[in-house]
Design an enzyme around this catalytic site. Structure first.
Site, PDB file in Angstrom:
ATOM      1  N   ARG A   1     -18.003 -23.741 -48.174  1.00  0.00           N
ATOM      2  CA  ARG A   1     -17.556 -22.339 -48.164  1.00  0.00           C
ATOM      3  C   ARG A   1     -18.536 -21.488 -48.969  1.00  0.00           C
ATOM      4  NH1 ARG A   1     -12.705 -19.441 -51.254  1.00  0.00           N
ATOM      5  NH2 ARG A   1     -12.525 -17.570 -49.973  1.00  0.00           N
ATOM      6  N   HIS A   2     -18.630 -20.231 -48.619  1.00  0.00           N
ATOM      7  CA  HIS A   2     -19.490 -19.280 -49.336  1.00  0.00           C
ATOM      8  C   HIS A   2     -19.004 -19.059 -50.772  1.00  0.00           C
ATOM      9  CE1 HIS A   2     -16.371 -16.190 -49.111  1.00  0.00           C
ATOM     10  NE2 HIS A   2     -16.164 -16.597 -47.860  1.00  0.00           N
TER      11      HIS A   2
ATOM     12  N   ARG B   1     -21.742 -12.876 -46.711  1.00  0.00           N
ATOM     13  CA  ARG B   1     -21.395 -13.757 -47.823  1.00  0.00           C
ATOM     14  C   ARG B   1     -21.734 -15.218 -47.518  1.00  0.00           C
ATOM     15  NH1 ARG B   1     -16.979 -11.734 -45.162  1.00  0.00           N
ATOM     16  NH2 ARG B   1     -15.251 -13.136 -44.586  1.00  0.00           N
TER      17      ARG B   1
ATOM     18  N   GLU C   1     -15.509 -15.868 -40.061  1.00  0.00           N
ATOM     19  CA  GLU C   1     -14.118 -15.977 -40.488  1.00  0.00           C
ATOM     20  C   GLU C   1     -13.175 -15.427 -39.415  1.00  0.00           C
ATOM     21  OE1 GLU C   1     -11.814 -17.450 -41.722  1.00  0.00           O
ATOM     22  OE2 GLU C   1     -11.833 -17.067 -43.886  1.00  0.00           O
TER      23      GLU C   1
END
Length: 205
Positions: free
Chosen positions: A7-8, A58, A82
């Site tokens: 994940r970022h 991001r 997302e």
């Protein structure tokens, strides 16, 4: 084949208390530091042969920081973005609760949020990109996938062959790492949501 699903780092939306989703915010200074720590840890312990990343800022920035540490190729995929949260994207959470309250009992899985996608559509997208990755990169030993919490949760459901409407949710912290393996007909989870890299030193924001 190993899939390193990441994940970022922390984004500006976390500070602003808005719904993020498709809203395209940058990493915060803390998020950049988290990404550097993650990249150093990955480079030392399980460097990938290629990085696949979401096109949202991001995630793409997190992937770039990882690439700087590894030196491998990076490719971007819209399918790794997302959940499309439509009218909620960028809206203050307090404002959203008044303007677009959840239906009683929650939103049915097949009904999309206004101008966005449904939970079933998100799961289908995750399933599709999972199948595409294991087909297109089947000769690759280790792949890093940099994406978002909601997409990652659905990606893990696809990996585990869970039913579409299974009541499971897999949490991933900022720069959390999952390591998955596909070998012959076996799908193995080596670890999930590792944040060990963030414990090696204090982060400054």
């Amino acid at each position: 084949m190993e899939l390193l699903v990441i994940r970022h780092g922390q984004s500006e939306a976390d500070i602003l208390e808005v719904h993020e989703g498709r809203a395209d915010y940058h990493l915060t200074e803390l998020g950049e530091n988290q990404a550097r720590k993650m990249a150093s840890h990955v480079q030392e312990h399980f460097p990938p042969d290629i990085i696949l990343a979401s096109t949202l800022k991001r995630a793409s920035r997190t992937a770039e920081i990882l690439q700087e540490a590894i030196g491998c190729e990076i490719s971007y995929f819209d399918e790794l973005r997302e959940f499309d949260n439509g009218v909620l994207a960028g809206l203050l959470r307090k404002e959203a609760a008044v303007k677009y309250p959840l239906p009683s009992g929650g939103r049915p899985a097949h009904i999309p949020i206004q101008d966005g996608e449904s939970a079933i559509e998100l799961r289908y997208r995750a399933e599709k990109i999972f199948q595409q990755i294991i087909y297109d990169f089947k000769e690759t030993e280790r792949i890093a996938i940099v994406s978002h919490g909601g997409l990652i949760s659905n990606f893990l459901e696809a990996f585990l062959n869970l039913p579409v409407q299974a009541k499971f949710q897999f949490h991933t912290g900022d720069t959390g790492i999952h390591l998955l393996e596909l070998k012959d007909d076996i799908r193995a989870v080596k670890f999930m949501n590792s944040l060990q890299h963030l414990k090696k030193g204090k982060l400054h924001c």
